[in-house]
Motif scaffolding. Structure first.
Motif: not given
Length: 158
Positions: A92, A95-96, A98-99, A132, A135-136, A139
């Motif tokens: 998480n 991902s946060n 990298l977004a 996107q 982020v994928e 995860r």
């Protein structure tokens, strides 16, 4: 005089001039400043000149011209050893972070190297072409695990 090009409105763009006090009692003038958003960054074009106290030009300080690009390579070195838990929180957090990057061709490229007992390249720079996709991919990283945390090896490898 030179012809002034027609400027079309650009979302997030600004046109202006800056006038600042110089340390020697003169001024620094920069114009025209055409600021434009480029991903998550803002770049300005124009020309800056030093002026004396009577507003006579003393010379160019530096062109303020910038290309609209944010070339940057970021390699994240991620500890995947057994001492890191819970893994979902790591995913998480990654991902946060990298977004928030403007990932794309000619912009920011991101790679991830995970380590524990070994250093493993999860993905290389340029493999993912958008935030996107990055982020994928973040995860879907599974923890390497292992009883050792070989941070120096990972940094050298990165």
């Amino acid at each position: 005089g030179a012809a002034v090009p027609q400027l079309s409105p650009v979302p997030g763009a600004h046109l202006g001039m800056t006038l600042l006090d110089a340390e020697d009692g003169g001024l620094v003038a920069c114009a025209p400043l055409w600021s434009q958003e480029c991903g998550t960054s803002v770049f300005s074009t124009g020309l800056c000149a030093r002026l004396d106290g009577d507003l006579r030009p003393l010379g160019t300080v530096a062109p303020a011209a910038q290309r609209c690009s944010t070339y940057m390579d970021i390699v994240i070195v991620l500890d995947g050893s057994n001492s890191i838990y819970p893994w979902a929180e790591v995913q998480n957090f990654l991902s946060n972070v990298l977004a928030r990057f403007f990932v794309g061709p000619g912009q920011i490229q991101v790679g991830v190297l995970q380590y524990g007992e070994r250093a493993v390249l999860e993905w290389a720079l340029g493999r993912h072409r958008s935030a996107q996709e990055v982020v994928e991919a973040a995860r879907n990283i599974s923890r390497q695990e292992g009883r050792e945390t070989r941070t120096a090896l990972a940094i050298r490898t990165a």
